[in-house]
Write a protein that holds these residues in place. Sequence first.
Motif, short mmCIF file in Angstrom:
data_model
loop_
_atom_site.label_atom_id
_atom_site.label_comp_id
_atom_site.label_asym_id
_atom_site.label_seq_id
_atom_site.Cartn_x
_atom_site.Cartn_y
_atom_site.Cartn_z
N THR A 76 0.87 -1.18 0.00
CA THR A 76 0.00 0.00 0.00
C THR A 76 0.90 1.22 0.00
OG1 THR A 76 -1.73 -1.16 1.21
CG2 THR A 76 -1.80 1.25 1.22
N HIS A 77 0.74 2.06 -1.01
CA HIS A 77 1.66 3.18 -1.23
C HIS A 77 0.85 4.46 -1.34
CE1 HIS A 77 5.67 4.63 -2.38
NE2 HIS A 77 5.06 5.43 -3.26
N VAL A 78 1.07 5.37 -0.43
CA VAL A 78 0.37 6.66 -0.40
C VAL A 78 1.36 7.75 -0.80
CG1 VAL A 78 -1.02 8.26 0.97
CG2 VAL A 78 -1.11 5.80 1.43
N THR A 79 0.99 8.57 -1.76
CA THR A 79 1.93 9.56 -2.27
C THR A 79 1.17 10.74 -2.86
OG1 THR A 79 3.80 9.89 -3.80
CG2 THR A 79 2.04 8.43 -4.54
N HIS B 140 -2.68 6.56 -11.38
CA HIS B 140 -2.59 5.33 -12.15
C HIS B 140 -1.26 5.22 -12.89
CE1 HIS B 140 -6.94 5.41 -11.47
NE2 HIS B 140 -6.96 4.13 -11.76
N VAL B 141 -0.78 6.31 -13.45
CA VAL B 141 0.50 6.29 -14.15
C VAL B 141 1.63 5.98 -13.18
CG1 VAL B 141 2.15 7.72 -15.44
CG2 VAL B 141 -0.31 7.88 -15.94
N ASP C 272 -1.49 -1.25 -4.18
CA ASP C 272 -2.60 -0.32 -3.96
C ASP C 272 -2.00 1.07 -3.78
OD1 ASP C 272 -4.92 0.99 -3.37
OD2 ASP C 272 -5.17 0.13 -1.37
N LEU C 273 -2.01 1.85 -4.85
CA LEU C 273 -1.45 3.21 -4.78
C LEU C 273 -2.56 4.21 -4.60
CD1 LEU C 273 1.50 4.71 -6.63
CD2 LEU C 273 -0.62 6.01 -6.60
N ARG C 274 -2.41 5.09 -3.63
CA ARG C 274 -3.42 6.09 -3.32
C ARG C 274 -2.77 7.47 -3.27
NH1 ARG C 274 -5.70 2.92 2.03
NH2 ARG C 274 -6.20 0.95 0.99
N ALA C 275 -3.46 8.42 -3.83
CA ALA C 275 -3.06 9.82 -3.73
C ALA C 275 -4.19 10.56 -3.01
CB ALA C 275 -2.81 10.43 -5.10
N GLU D 11 -7.46 7.02 -6.17
CA GLU D 11 -7.32 5.65 -5.67
C GLU D 11 -7.25 4.70 -6.85
OE1 GLU D 11 -9.68 4.44 -2.40
OE2 GLU D 11 -10.01 6.48 -1.67
N ALA D 12 -6.02 4.33 -7.20
CA ALA D 12 -5.81 3.52 -8.39
C ALA D 12 -6.46 2.15 -8.28
CB ALA D 12 -4.31 3.38 -8.66
N GLY D 13 -6.63 1.65 -7.05
CA GLY D 13 -7.24 0.34 -6.89
C GLY D 13 -8.75 0.33 -7.01
#
Length: 849
Positions: free
Chosen positions: A237-240, A246-247, A264-267, A553-555
């Motif tokens: 899980t990566h928050v940035t 998505h990119v 699971d990448l979230r901004a 939320e890319a997921g």
Amino acid sequence: MRHERDLMKPLAPLPAGRPGDEWAMAAGIGAPLRRLEDERLLRGRGSFTADLAAGSGALAMAVVRSPHAHAAIEGIDPAAALRLPGMVGVLTAADLDRQGIADLPCDWVPPGMTAAPLHPVLARDRVLYAGQPVAAVFARSAAAALDGAEAMAVRYRPYPVLADQEAALAPGAAALHREAPGNLAYRFWREGGRPAAAIAAAPVQLRRRYRNNRLAPAPMEGRAVLSTYDPAARRLTHVTGSQLPHVHARALADCLGLPMHRLDLRAPDVGGGFGAKLCFYPEDVLAAVAAMRFGTAIRWEESRSEGFLATTHGRDHLQEVVLAADRDGRIRGLQARLTADLGAYAIGMGPGVPAINAGLSVSGPYRIDDLSVEVVGVYSNRTPTGPYRGAGHPEATYLIERAVDDLAAELGLDPVELRRRNMFPPRALPRRLPIGFALDGGDFAATMDRVLAMGRDAGLAARRAAAPVGHARGIGLAVYSELSGAAPSMGKGAVGFRRAGHESARLVMHPDGRVTLFSGTHSQGQGHATALAQIAAQVLQVPEADIAVVQGEAGRIPFGTGTYNSRSMAVGGAAVHRAARLVLARARRIAAGRLGCRPRDLAYRDGRFIAPSGPAAVLRRGAAALGRRVKGQVFRRLTGLALPPATMPGPGAEIAMAEVARLAHLGHDLPLGMAPGLEAVASFDPRGMPAANGAHLALVDVDLESGQVRLLEHLAAEDCGTVINPLLAAGQVHGGIAQGAGQALMEAMVHDPEGQPLSGSFGDYAVPRAADLPAFGTGHVVTPSRLNPLGARGIGEGGAIGAPPAIVNAVLDALRAHGVTALDMPLSPERIWRALQAAADGEAGADGE
């Protein structure tokens, strides 16, 4: 074309609500709706990456950065650092190489670029710019991590430094990359017509050299990362803080060699981006690698000095132009050469911005049939450059608008009239430009006339004439066109841009009639939660307050390209519009079955479906009743059960959308073959890029003794097509003008001959304060684009595009009578004072350098 008085209703208006209706009316497109997200943010309830990291118990990361702009790394010894209290571990390039961690991607390799030297996550054997990451340390507190970074023993052997593009291209300069001899990244060349012959035949040939200064984006929120790995689920899980969730998810997965279904990448909330958060950076990879290695969460937050050192910079072009014209001011030919400093590596969008965005936009809104442009991309020992608000369009606009003003002065013509003689008229559009791309529409003269009328109303001419003793005042004009939207997908592939041009949206209507909207765009303060809700509300006729917008939320979101190039409404908003229409069509089918009529016969007003009345309606109701009997017989044959009896409502009966949503989720009485639920996924890939345009007018006051410039008035008229929300549009223009004024008057990333940045904090990198700026005046001309169903064009970057040349033209208008005819940005008091002294000494045209 519609002028500002019409912009409140650019599309079909929503009907007025009826007294006593439970269903509150939506404001819809064109309404000046206050931002729905502001109360949460103003009350301190935002969710930024650093906020999430602060309460996570994560290990802190600090990055060891090179103090040299160019040096060999002769050794790294972490022993002293690891002995400090609280230290947990260290990562070097050797560690990453053993794990097979890939270098950072370059997303835009323009035609003619044969090699793209990629940015390593950590420097291996040498460093190429001051601030380049060399190692990362991890500790139980931020203070301990900083102590560990300072204790890391790194031995360097300095090399000669190439501190700018001219030094890098000088004969004999050492190549920074083996694959780029002469430090040349590419030469991108395009020609239309016969520019050499047209210029040779023209009676007037203007030759100029301009400089577009290097800038630090410096958003309010710096970059930050929080990365957590679950070994049991094998999930990261990566928050940035990202403009492109998505990119960046794809980039992180590629660097790590991690399957994307394990990521699971979230901004979350992002406090400003301005293009800097389009790039994918080493710290994201380092935090993720450490989270997987140490089995715990890792957090990192950029310091302001790190932001100046290692976050991509913007602009930095040397511009040479030859503009040929008849003596009546009609432009006959243009040759331009842009030398762009890409910095030390090819990263993100950096190489493509000057080649494509700037190179193919140098003619602006003017009909110039004979032109050529050459863009030279160069590697140097400075921080890599990338997109910064406008991304190439401010650079191109500065070139043409400075040259047009200089041409007017050379010929003794009114700069307004000279522009008018050369602009494309509306009847000539759409039109493909001689060196590529196309202008889809617009009335450039009308936009210019709009801002001139605003200037007359503000009394600019009288205020210029009323300059105090010892001061000079000037008025500057600039017009621009900007291709916005970054599409279509196939077109991006043709110019080497490794991103999609489409955007997605998923819209879910819940059983109570409220809506969750998932959008692939991502806001950094623009107000997407409000504008996208207005688009959906226009179609569905539900209140904006009942629409929750989810981004970043890319997921959870099927696909996203992200936010840049003013594409969020023209592309992302169009996807939302399409998804909402699909949901409305499903709801219409359900309502038609309930009301006993065909879907196309239903009216939809005030959030209610209304059955037709009259003789034809009676016949259709009979057909619907027959259909229900057939449906009942089928159900009995399959189950042995009887459908509950249903009464057919009479002609003119109504059903609310909320009731339709409830029926959709219950699924008791849906049309045959329809799945339960009320949702839709849609994407939109436009066939071209809509051309926004604008005109800016600035009034300045120059103190002739000190060289101090004051911006007294700045007015802007913009054509962004359909205005989704006038308040948001004005806010975007205001913010852009502030950044454009900063570039014109005070902002510059300055390096010494050894490549050391002399602008490393807000103590020596000046940005405009409120007291430095006037209250801006804004207006609109509306020419809807045919390239998307909303008729929208871009708005977010226009202020940063039009303001710099307008302000510089205004200062030169003030100083020409004092012998100053050339100035480069930023217009600092010292630069203007030196130019005035040089002019007084007889050095005509000196720019104060």
